[in-house]
Write a protein that holds these residues in place. Structure first.
Motif, PDB file in Angstrom:
ATOM      1  N   ASP A 132       0.823  -1.208   0.000  1.00  0.00           N
ATOM      2  CA  ASP A 132       0.000   0.000   0.000  1.00  0.00           C
ATOM      3  C   ASP A 132       0.854   1.254   0.000  1.00  0.00           C
ATOM      4  N   GLU A 133       1.986   1.212   0.695  1.00  0.00           N
ATOM      5  CA  GLU A 133       2.902   2.353   0.688  1.00  0.00           C
ATOM      6  C   GLU A 133       3.500   2.545  -0.704  1.00  0.00           C
ATOM      7  N   ALA A 134       3.928   1.448  -1.310  1.00  0.00           N
ATOM      8  CA  ALA A 134       4.534   1.523  -2.644  1.00  0.00           C
ATOM      9  C   ALA A 134       3.557   2.087  -3.664  1.00  0.00           C
ATOM     10  N   ALA A 135       2.295   1.707  -3.561  1.00  0.00           N
ATOM     11  CA  ALA A 135       1.292   2.201  -4.511  1.00  0.00           C
ATOM     12  C   ALA A 135       1.152   3.707  -4.428  1.00  0.00           C
ATOM     13  N   HIS A 136       1.148   4.261  -3.223  1.00  0.00           N
ATOM     14  CA  HIS A 136       1.036   5.707  -3.057  1.00  0.00           C
ATOM     15  C   HIS A 136       2.282   6.425  -3.603  1.00  0.00           C
ATOM     16  N   LEU A 137       3.456   5.856  -3.364  1.00  0.00           N
ATOM     17  CA  LEU A 137       4.687   6.476  -3.846  1.00  0.00           C
ATOM     18  C   LEU A 137       4.737   6.466  -5.374  1.00  0.00           C
ATOM     19  N   ALA A 138       4.286   5.372  -5.984  1.00  0.00           N
ATOM     20  CA  ALA A 138       4.259   5.292  -7.446  1.00  0.00           C
ATOM     21  C   ALA A 138       3.254   6.284  -8.019  1.00  0.00           C
ATOM     22  N   GLU A 139       2.106   6.412  -7.388  1.00  0.00           N
ATOM     23  CA  GLU A 139       1.074   7.335  -7.861  1.00  0.00           C
ATOM     24  C   GLU A 139       1.547   8.784  -7.771  1.00  0.00           C
ATOM     25  N   ALA A 140       2.344   9.094  -6.760  1.00  0.00           N
ATOM     26  CA  ALA A 140       2.832  10.466  -6.592  1.00  0.00           C
ATOM     27  C   ALA A 140       3.657  10.923  -7.784  1.00  0.00           C
ATOM     28  N   ARG A 141       4.314   9.997  -8.469  1.00  0.00           N
ATOM     29  CA  ARG A 141       5.129  10.387  -9.612  1.00  0.00           C
ATOM     30  C   ARG A 141       4.250  10.912 -10.744  1.00  0.00           C
ATOM     31  N   PHE A 142       3.057  10.335 -10.912  1.00  0.00           N
ATOM     32  CA  PHE A 142       2.099  10.867 -11.888  1.00  0.00           C
ATOM     33  C   PHE A 142       1.546  12.212 -11.420  1.00  0.00           C
ATOM     34  N   GLU A 143       1.208  12.291 -10.134  1.00  0.00           N
ATOM     35  CA  GLU A 143       0.630  13.524  -9.606  1.00  0.00           C
ATOM     36  C   GLU A 143       1.581  14.701  -9.779  1.00  0.00           C
ATOM     37  N   THR A 144       2.858  14.463  -9.577  1.00  0.00           N
ATOM     38  CA  THR A 144       3.816  15.557  -9.682  1.00  0.00           C
ATOM     39  C   THR A 144       4.068  15.943 -11.136  1.00  0.00           C
ATOM     40  N   VAL A 145       3.956  14.993 -12.060  1.00  0.00           N
ATOM     41  CA  VAL A 145       4.004  15.357 -13.482  1.00  0.00           C
ATOM     42  C   VAL A 145       2.842  16.288 -13.808  1.00  0.00           C
ATOM     43  N   ARG A 146       1.658  15.964 -13.305  1.00  0.00           N
ATOM     44  CA  ARG A 146       0.509  16.844 -13.536  1.00  0.00           C
ATOM     45  C   ARG A 146       0.750  18.219 -12.917  1.00  0.00           C
ATOM     46  N   ARG A 147       1.394  18.252 -11.769  1.00  0.00           N
ATOM     47  CA  ARG A 147       1.707  19.536 -11.134  1.00  0.00           C
ATOM     48  C   ARG A 147       2.669  20.341 -11.997  1.00  0.00           C
ATOM     49  N   ILE A 148       3.648  19.681 -12.599  1.00  0.00           N
ATOM     50  CA  ILE A 148       4.581  20.376 -13.496  1.00  0.00           C
ATOM     51  C   ILE A 148       3.829  20.961 -14.682  1.00  0.00           C
ATOM     52  N   GLU A 187       0.688  21.836 -14.801  1.00  0.00           N
ATOM     53  CA  GLU A 187      -0.107  22.971 -14.327  1.00  0.00           C
ATOM     54  C   GLU A 187       0.769  24.197 -14.089  1.00  0.00           C
ATOM     55  N   GLU A 188       1.950  23.985 -13.525  1.00  0.00           N
ATOM     56  CA  GLU A 188       2.877  25.093 -13.298  1.00  0.00           C
ATOM     57  C   GLU A 188       3.351  25.698 -14.622  1.00  0.00           C
ATOM     58  N   ALA A 189       3.571  24.839 -15.606  1.00  0.00           N
ATOM     59  CA  ALA A 189       4.003  25.341 -16.912  1.00  0.00           C
ATOM     60  C   ALA A 189       2.954  26.279 -17.500  1.00  0.00           C
ATOM     61  N   THR A 190       1.683  25.910 -17.349  1.00  0.00           N
ATOM     62  CA  THR A 190       0.608  26.771 -17.840  1.00  0.00           C
ATOM     63  C   THR A 190       0.519  28.055 -17.024  1.00  0.00           C
ATOM     64  N   GLY A 200      -1.182  11.168 -20.627  1.00  0.00           N
ATOM     65  CA  GLY A 200      -2.386  11.859 -20.191  1.00  0.00           C
ATOM     66  C   GLY A 200      -2.089  12.917 -19.149  1.00  0.00           C
ATOM     67  N   ALA A 201      -1.061  12.693 -18.314  1.00  0.00           N
ATOM     68  CA  ALA A 201      -0.707  13.650 -17.267  1.00  0.00           C
ATOM     69  C   ALA A 201      -0.132  14.948 -17.825  1.00  0.00           C
ATOM     70  N   LEU A 202       0.241  14.956 -19.097  1.00  0.00           N
ATOM     71  CA  LEU A 202       0.837  16.155 -19.704  1.00  0.00           C
ATOM     72  C   LEU A 202      -0.212  17.141 -20.201  1.00  0.00           C
ATOM     73  N   GLN A 203      -1.469  16.772 -20.201  1.00  0.00           N
ATOM     74  CA  GLN A 203      -2.499  17.531 -20.904  1.00  0.00           C
ATOM     75  C   GLN A 203      -2.748  18.923 -20.340  1.00  0.00           C
ATOM     76  N   ALA A 204      -2.382  19.155 -19.091  1.00  0.00           N
ATOM     77  CA  ALA A 204      -2.632  20.472 -18.505  1.00  0.00           C
ATOM     78  C   ALA A 204      -1.755  21.566 -19.110  1.00  0.00           C
ATOM     79  N   PHE A 205      -0.735  21.193 -19.873  1.00  0.00           N
ATOM     80  CA  PHE A 205       0.106  22.178 -20.570  1.00  0.00           C
ATOM     81  C   PHE A 205       0.049  21.904 -22.055  1.00  0.00           C
TER      82      PHE A 205
END
Length: 380
Positions: A22-38, A40-43, A72-77
């Motif tokens: 369960d810990e590993a799943a959250h850590l792996a998911e965070a890598r997608f979340e932070t790409v989405r944050r990048i 959003e920041e780029a925009t 798909g995570a890149l779509q915000a920019f």
């Protein structure tokens, strides 16, 4: 003038096998979340492009779903993305990138550079000299062609590469792919965007590692950033702003317990950890039974609050005091002999670490079992 974000080493698909599932799943998911944050920041920052300097994926064999999710995570920019294969996702004849092409999930604004060359961003008057890795390990400098590469007059020259700057990052480098430390100067680059080192690092005023966007190791080398870079004109020094984007902060604590106040201090530090923390705790030294029990409780309480926790408490010797023994009813009889035997194992200078760990665990288990008994039923 051009303004872009420099990021690298996303390692999408990392498994984190050292943690609970369960810990590993959250850590792996965070890598997608932070790409989405990048994205959003780029925009929000209205940059012209995002440059990803290699190791977008952790391995060539990630699933099709992981590939689709990443793009798909890149779509915000909606601006330009330039993505470079690194040593983990090298541009092989058959690779994660060719699979992505077949899946038809790469948007038109995303440029995946599979061959060495120059990518022109005409709207920003910038030329990106790109050196993708076409195999996992190389022994030649893939950026050597930068020196002779021609770019249009009046365009800024930006290098994009993945590897180790020779003589700078020798300890713990991720790959052996060498890059000359003078490349920015010899190739007349306004900026050299690098990947491979997982922490933010300034090699010189024009050469930078962005580091991984989301920390993935217990190493204090400044991970969790992206770089916001502005080039006002060719030849001008870059203006570089480090922007923290990472969700989790990984910490490694190595604690030596000598006196009860050391336990109190460690408990206080554990108490302030929260959901954004990933901790590896290594404890050694000696503690009375009551303090050792209190520390174990504090660790388990912290485990429930933090994102992930690896605790190595086997190096802590548990030495019951006379008060501990009286509380447990272990001052004489069979129980006292068991405790004496376990203490002897811990004090044996020839004991191996596993033996010490088992002895400490046995003392703690024995104490817990005894405390669960009514006082009148405890051994005497």
């Amino acid at each position: 003038m051009i303004r872009f974000l420099h990021t690298a080493d996303w390692q999408i698909g990392t498994q984190f096998g050292q943690f609970e599932p369960d810990e590993a799943a959250h850590l792996a998911e965070a890598r997608f979340e932070t790409v989405r944050r990048i994205a959003e920041e780029a925009t929000a920052r209205k940059v012209d492009a995002v440059l990803v300097a290699g190791d977008v994926f952790d391995q060539q064999t990630v699933s099709d779903t992981v590939i689709r999710r990443l793009f798909g995570a890149l779509q915000a920019f909606s601006g330009v993305w330039i993505m470079l294969p690194g040593n983990h996702d090298a541009a092989l004849v058959e690779s994660v990138w060719t699979r992505a092409q077949r899946l038809n999930c790469i948007a038109p604004n995303v440029r995946v550079v599979l061959e060495p060359g120059v990518v022109l961003l005409d709207a920003s008057r910038c030329a990106v000299l790109s050196a993708p890795l076409t195999q996992r390990i190389t022994y030649d400098d893939t950026t050597a062609f930068f020196d002779a590469a021609e770019t249009p007059p009046g365009y800024c020259r930006v290098g994009l590469a993945h590897g180790s700057v020779s003589g700078i990052l020798q300890e713990g480098i991720d790959s052996s792919n060498p890059i000359a430390p003078t490349r920015a100067a010899s190739a007349r680059l306004d900026y050299l965007a690098l990947g491979d080192w997982h922490g933010r690092y300034r090699v010189d005023e024009r050469t930078w590692y962005a580091g991984t966007h989301e920390q993935d190791r217990f190493r204090a080398n400044d991970p969790g950033f992206m770089l916001d870079v502005t080039l006002t004109e060719p030849g001008a020094l870059p203006v570089v702003e480090a922007v923290r984007v990472g969700k989790y902060q990984w910490q490694r604590w190595e604690e030596v317990i000598s006196v009860p106040t050391d336990v109190d201090a460690l408990k206080a530090r554990l108490a302030v950890l929260g959901a954004a923390d990933v901790l590896r705790l290594v404890v050694s030294g000696t503690a009375a039974l009551a303090e050792a029990e209190a520390l174990h409780v504090a660790v388990e309480e912290a485990r429930a609050r933090v994102r992930a926790l690896r605790a190595e408490l086997g190096g802590l010797q548990v030495l019951p005091t006379a008060g501990d023994l009286a509380e447990l009813g272990a001052q004489s009889g069979y129980l006292a002999k068991v405790v004496a035997r376990l203490r002897g194992l811990q004090e044996d200078p020839q004991a191996d670490p596993q033996q010490l760990k088992r002895a400490a665990e046995a003392l703690l288990l024995l104490a817990r079992l005894q405390r669960e008994l009514p006082r009148e039923a405890r051994s005497a």
